[in-house]
Every structure is written in structure tokens, then in C-alpha cells.
Design an enzyme around this catalytic site. Structure first.
Site, mmCIF file in Angstrom:
data_model
loop_
_atom_site.group_PDB
_atom_site.id
_atom_site.type_symbol
_atom_site.label_atom_id
_atom_site.label_comp_id
_atom_site.label_asym_id
_atom_site.label_seq_id
_atom_site.Cartn_x
_atom_site.Cartn_y
_atom_site.Cartn_z
ATOM 1 N N HIS A 88 -1.235 7.328 -16.972
ATOM 2 C CA HIS A 88 -1.815 6.523 -15.903
ATOM 3 C C HIS A 88 -3.190 7.070 -15.541
ATOM 4 C CE1 HIS A 88 -1.744 3.891 -12.381
ATOM 5 N NE2 HIS A 88 -2.274 4.884 -11.715
ATOM 6 N N ASP B 243 5.904 -0.806 -2.592
ATOM 7 C CA ASP B 243 4.518 -0.379 -2.812
ATOM 8 C C ASP B 243 3.597 -1.593 -2.839
ATOM 9 O OD1 ASP B 243 2.247 1.291 -3.621
ATOM 10 O OD2 ASP B 243 2.444 0.194 -5.506
ATOM 11 N N ARG C 161 -2.896 -2.187 2.731
ATOM 12 C CA ARG C 161 -3.899 -1.101 2.710
ATOM 13 C C ARG C 161 -5.250 -1.628 2.262
ATOM 14 N NH1 ARG C 161 -1.585 2.689 -1.406
ATOM 15 N NH2 ARG C 161 -3.489 3.877 -1.080
ATOM 16 N N SER D 268 2.036 5.790 -3.888
ATOM 17 C CA SER D 268 1.882 4.516 -4.587
ATOM 18 C C SER D 268 1.900 4.724 -6.105
ATOM 19 C CB SER D 268 0.553 3.882 -4.136
ATOM 20 O OG SER D 268 0.203 2.800 -4.933
ATOM 21 N N LYS E 2 5.506 4.162 -8.863
ATOM 22 C CA LYS E 2 5.497 3.257 -10.021
ATOM 23 C C LYS E 2 5.837 4.026 -11.303
ATOM 24 C CE LYS E 2 1.436 1.565 -8.800
ATOM 25 N NZ LYS E 2 0.662 1.095 -7.681
HETATM 26 N N1 URA Z 1 -3.704 3.113 -7.681
HETATM 27 C C1 URA Z 1 -2.475 2.786 -7.183
HETATM 28 O O1 URA Z 1 -1.596 2.354 -7.911
HETATM 29 N N2 URA Z 1 -2.252 2.981 -5.863
HETATM 30 C C2 URA Z 1 -3.176 3.464 -5.029
HETATM 31 O O2 URA Z 1 -2.906 3.612 -3.870
HETATM 32 C C3 URA Z 1 -4.455 3.767 -5.551
HETATM 33 C C4 URA Z 1 -4.684 3.597 -6.889
#
Ligand code: URA
Length: 424
Positions: free
Chosen positions: A85, A164, A171, A186, A190
Site C-alpha cells: 500500500h 472507514d 473527514r 483508516s 483496510k
Molecule cells: N489513505 C487512506 O486510506 N486513509 C487515509 O486516511 C489517508 C490515506
């Protein structure tokens, strides 16, 4: 049932929540008993007073438990599963390189990706520049493909970490994105829900990233490692710069072409930084998977996969498995194309001091290569190719960049692209 204002008041006073409180808060949001305006107030209180490591872990866990959690081994995938990621950046096409590299190295890559919004490009969108590439795989196809060729990439389902999704949407519109704990919860929720054994995180630092300083990026990396460890995952992190775009191409087709060059071991100029990052992330995964003891030996092995053709062969197998037109990988004129290609030259002689990633990203977005809202259609053929990197000397009148333009082109974009350069 707790009145949500109690949690807002607690956080306003800087008090720490218990796990029970965080669970109840997330459940209240998901059931609608905590309203958007109350969650907004709580999020702002978090930005001002923070969450401690325990609270951040509890929030991550509550996000994970709000939806499905993939059990990759239970689904039939054998071997060490890996996920990669990036926290997002301009010209960041590393997944296109890292996923086949990891698979060529014998790891099992199970990747769920999102689409781009604003100035960050999404891997799914980039792959859609390849004619007929399918981004939505059924669970059966996802598992079968990983078993057969070592990698599959599918678009993220709304059933994964739905909480999320709700928190993030709010947000985004309440100026509460840039809190370390909220970002860590967040990102990590995931990754945990996607089920891989090894998680490799590329955390960007710089003007074109969420984290502006290397110190903040390291704090985020450390928090993500702590959370991952508490979930029993091997989490490796690296901090990479995001002031200038990564590599030389920014867009969709242009980024696929650059990724192909790297996968064929033909990287030159700014693409060498991209290659180095992709090799590093893959080597880190191999060390975390205990396939190699040192980063040096893993790096040498991974570099070999680029030179001997195995990485590109795995990329072709991947694209073919997901329905993409493999001939477009050798004849890139078959990828989505722009209407015109224009060369922009250097206005004067000097040395390129900086190239502003956000400035270039804005140009690509204005050309039709980015979204303002989720439903916007993209022009995959448009983009920018940089002919020079920071530190290069240029002559007046020498080509600085190419603009691949489509229907929404306006001449002022040439000036906007030049404005991203500081040449002294
Ligand atoms: N990427 C994400 O998945 N979440 C965040 O809060 C910031 C970047």
C-alpha cells in the site's frame, strides 16, 4: 445507550476512550444514532487532542469488524500472502511493477485497490487504460488467479471496512483527514481486512503527500507497524519522497508505459527512482516473508527478475488473466490515446531546482485525467511526460515535458505546467 455528546465531551476534554466506548461509537455511527454533525465534532476533537496508541488500535479493530474480513488461506490460497500500500502520490505507479515482481519472486499478491480522487491517481484507473482489463473479480476468480499466477488485483468492495468509508467521507469534507491516528486506523483497517500475512507500506513525505515532513511520515509508519503487530501481521514500512512526481509519467496510459519500461529492465532517467522504490518494496516483502535474510541479497535477486524478463512475463500473464489486451503491452499505441501530443520547452537555460508534484497533478486533472467527484469520467489518454528530473541542466528551447491532451485542453495549461518548474 450512550448519548454521542458524551464521547464528544470526553475527547474535547482530552480524555482517553476505552475499547467499549470506541466500539459503541463506531456502532452508533453505523446505525445512524450518532449523526454526521456529531461525528464531525468528535473527529475535530480527535484532531485537536489526539488518540493514544490503544485508542488507535481499538478504532482500527472496530473498522475491521464493521465488515467482511478476508481469510485468504481459508479461501484456498497457499503460501505467503502479501499486500502493498502507498499513502498516495503523484505519478505513483509502483503497484503496477511491485505486484508482478512479488509474484515472480514466488509470493502471493492479493491486492484490493481503489480509484483515484482529487490529485491522487488510483491503480485501478491506471489499469483501465489497458483495453478490456477487468477490475472487478469474483471471489472464486480472485482466489483461482492468485493460486495460478501469484497475483490478482480487484476493486475494493464496499463490504470491507464500511465504517472507514463513512468516517473517511466525513473527514474529507471537515478538514479532519490529516491526523496520524485517523490515517493509521483508516489505512491499517483496510489492510487487515484484506487478509494478507505481510503488509508493505510506502509512506510518502513531501509537498505532494498527506505527510509533509519525514518526521510525520516516520510517526505514521511507526504507528502502522504497532497496529499491525497487535493484529499479528508482519508490517514493513518505508518513507519515500513526494515533492516531485515519482518517475517521469503522470496520467494513466503514460504511467502504464513507464511501468512496462521498468518491468522490461529499460528504466532511464527519473524512472530509475521508480525502479529503485519498486525493487526496495519487493525486497522488503521477501525479507518479511523470511525468504531472504538480508535486504541486500533480496535486492540483488529482485533486480535480476527485471533483467531476465520474469517480471514482465508475469505482468503479461496478469493482464491476460484479467481480460486485458496483451498486445497493447508491446504495441502501446493500442492503449487509450490522447488527441494530440505537445512539447513544452524550457523558457531559459539553467538547472532544474524543483518540480512541484501538485502543480503537475493539477495540470493532469485539468486535462481530464483526474476526478473532482467520484462519479467523474476519466480521459485515460491524457497526461504529462517529464523529459527531465530535478538537478538536470537544461538549455533554453530544449524540450522539458510532453503534454498528452484530449478534448478539455486549454493553452494556459502549458504555462501551468511550466509554473511547476523552478529553473535557476
Ligand atoms: N489513505 C487512506 O486510506 N486513509 C487515509 O486516511 C489517508 C490515506
Amino acid at each position: 445507550m450512550t448519548n454521542p455528546t458524551v464521547w464528544i465531551e470526553q475527547k474535547k476534554q482530552g480524555q482517553a476512550h476505552s475499547q467499549t466506548e470506541i466500539d459503541a461509537l463506531v456502532q452508533a455511527v453505523m446505525s445512524g444514532t450518532m449523526k454526521d454533525y456529531q461525528l464531525s465534532a468528535w473527529l475535530m476533537a480527535v484532531c485537536l487532542n489526539g488518540l493514544n496508541d490503544d485508542e488507535t488500535f481499538f478504532l482500527t479493530k472496530a473498522f475491521v469488524e464493521s465488515g467482511d474480513v478476508l481469510d485468504l488461506h481459508g479461501m484456498g490460497i497457499e503460501g505467503i500472502t502479501v499486500d502493498k500500500h502507498s499513502t498516495g502520490g503523484v505519478g505513483d505507479k509502483t503497484t503496477l511493477i511491485v505486484a508482478p515482481l512479488m509474484a515472480a519472486a514466488g509470493l502471493k499478491v492479493a491486492k484490493l485497490s481503489g480509484r483515484g480522487l482529487g490529485f491522487t491517481g488510483g491503480t485501478i484507473d491506471k489499469l483501465e487504460a489497458i483495453p478490456h482489463f477487468q477490475v472487478e473479480l469474483s471471489e472464486t476468480t480472485f482466489v483461482e488467479q492468485i493460486q495460478r499466477i501469484g497475483l490478482a488485483l480487484s476493486s475494493q468492495t464496499p463490504q470491507l471496512t464500511p465504517a472507514d468509508g463513512v468516517f473517511y467521507a466525513l473527514r474529507d469534507v471537515t478538514a479532519t483527514v490529516d491526523n496520524l491516528s485517523l490515517i493509521a486506523a483508516s489505512v491499517m483497517s483496510k489492510k487487515i481486512a484484506a487478509g494478507a500475512d505481510v503488509i508493505v507500506l510506502d509512506i510518502k513525505a513531501g509537498k505532494g503527500a498527506f505527510m509533509k515532513s519525514p518526521q510525520d511520515a516516520e510517526a505514521l509508519a511507526s504507528l502502522c507497524r504497532t497496529i499491525g503487530t497487535r493484529f499479528g501481521k508482519a508490517v514493513e514500512t518505508t518513507i519515500s519522497p513526494m515533492n516531485a512526481p515519482l518517475g517521469k509519467a503522470i496520467g494513466h496510459t503514460v504511467e502504464v508505459i513507464e511501468a512496462i519500461e521498468v518491468l522490461q529492465g529499460k528504466a532511464t532517467g527519473a524512472s530509475l527512482d521508480l525502479e529503485a522504490l519498486a525493487v526496495k518494496l519487493t525486497a522488503m516483502a521477501l525479507v518479511a516473508a523470511k525468504r531472504y535474510e538480508s535486504l541486500e541479497t533480496a535486492t540483488a535477486y529482485v533486480q535480476g527478475l527485471l533483467r531476465d524478463g520474469s517480471a514482465f512475463a508475469r505482468f503479461q500473464a496478469w493482464i491476460e488473466a484479467q481480460g486485458g489486451d496483451v498486445t497493447s503491452l508491446s504495441d502501446t499505441s493500442l492503449l487509450a490515446q490522447p488527441l494530440r501530443k505537445l512539447t513544452v520547452t524550457s523558457p531559459h537555460t539553467g538547472v532544474i531546482q524543483s518540480i512541484d508534484a501538485m502543480g503537475i497533478a493539477k495540470v493532469v486533472k485539468a486535462l481530464g485525467g483526474g476526478r473532482t467527484v467520484k462519479t467523474d469520467a476519466l480521459d485515460y489518454g491524457v497526461g504529462v511526460i517529464l523529459h527531465h528530473a530535478e538537478g538536470d541542466a537544461v538549455q533554453a528551447g530544449e524540450p522539458l515535458l510532453e503534454l498528452w491532451v484530449g478534448a478539455t485542453y486549454d493553452e494556459s495549461l502549458q504555462t501551468s505546467a511550466l509554473d511547476a518548474f523552478v529553473i535557476v
